[in-house]
Design an enzyme around this catalytic site. Structure first.
Site, PDB file in Angstrom:
ATOM      1  N   GLY A 183       0.817  -1.197   0.000  1.00  0.00           N
ATOM      2  CA  GLY A 183       0.000   0.000   0.000  1.00  0.00           C
ATOM      3  C   GLY A 183       0.853   1.250   0.000  1.00  0.00           C
ATOM      4  N   GLY A 221       2.679   1.234   3.547  1.00  0.00           N
ATOM      5  CA  GLY A 221       3.404   0.095   4.070  1.00  0.00           C
ATOM      6  C   GLY A 221       3.209  -1.162   3.242  1.00  0.00           C
ATOM      7  CB  VAL A 224       0.327  -6.307   4.658  1.00  0.00           C
ATOM      8  CG1 VAL A 224      -0.235  -7.270   5.694  1.00  0.00           C
ATOM      9  CG2 VAL A 224      -0.168  -4.884   4.935  1.00  0.00           C
ATOM     10  CE  LYS A 237       0.114  -0.268   6.755  1.00  0.00           C
ATOM     11  NZ  LYS A 237      -1.133   0.530   6.866  1.00  0.00           N
ATOM     12  CG  ASP A 269      -8.063   4.215   1.499  1.00  0.00           C
ATOM     13  OD1 ASP A 269      -8.575   4.398   0.376  1.00  0.00           O
ATOM     14  OD2 ASP A 269      -6.997   3.602   1.663  1.00  0.00           O
TER      15      ASP A 269
END
Length: 227
Positions: A89, A92, A94, A109, A203
């Protein structure tokens, strides 16, 4: 008619306006620094409390412990074994990881930090603070915060088997009406909890809605959330 001083003509410099603008910028910087300091203090206090109550004592790796200065009571990320990469993302990456002692599976993460970051990013502090305070069955829980030798910060969270986007892509057909109702109920309960606590996610999308093997939907990824 032009004068003899036309060659030296210049518009007057707005010194007073520039001075006032500079003072406004300084005040804004002071407010931002103060807000960041308050968030950092709250995060460290909450993080220490949660980890102290919920996480077992770390191992005997004194060298790695001595380097973990950012969060003084955090365990080491090396107590987990990385299994696979789950996704990337803006804020970060994951990973799926197993705790070496218990073999339990978690999602970890890694919080991205730019090379030119001066201190710990404010967005990451906000995300950690929010996740430490939220407790709801339809919000992905934060288990603990861990660090590595370079003081990178990782969030250890409950492992969820699917995100809603993957689930919709892999399903041979549409959801049953009962399945859709259940997922929407879980989503609305999670959003209701957030709004009751004056938190806006900002989001919400299928890739940030995670579903476990029992069919429970939970909201994840609070990198853009605001309180």
């Amino acid at each position: 008619m032009s004068s003899a001083n036309d060659d030296n003509f210049a518009l007057p410099r707005p010194r007073k306006r520039i001075k006032l603008h500079s003072e406004a910028v300084c005040r804004q910087q002071e407010r931002t620094e103060c807000m960041a300091a308050n968030i950092c203090d709250d995060t460290l206090r909450l993080g220490s409390k949660v980890i102290e109550n919920a996480v077992p004592a770390a191992g005997n790796d004194d060298d790695r412990k001595s380097k973990q200065k950012l969060f003084t009571k955090c365990r080491s990320v090396y107590e987990y074994k990385c299994c696979s990469k789950l996704g990337t993302g803006v804020f970060g990456i994951v990973y799926k990881a197993a705790e070496k002692t218990t073999k339990n599976i978690y999602a970890i993460k890694w919080l991205k930090r730019k090379a030119d970051d001066n201190g710990f990013p404010l967005l990451c502090l906000r995300e950690i603070k929010l996740m430490l305070t939220m407790k709801h069955q339809n919000i992905v829980p934060l288990r603990e915060i861990v660090t590595d030798d370079n003081e990178n910060v990782y969030l250890v969270m409950e492992y969820m088997h699917f995100d809603l986007r993957q689930l919709m892509e892999k399903m041979p057909g549409n959801f049953l009406i009962s399945e859709a109702k259940l997922l929407f109920t879980h989503l609305l309960k999670g959003v209701e909890y957030l709004h009751d606590n004056f938190i806006i996610h900002r989001d919400l999308k299928p890739s940030n809605l995670l579903v476990n093997s029992q069919g429970v939907l939970k909201i994840a990824d609070f990198g853009l959330a605001r309180e």
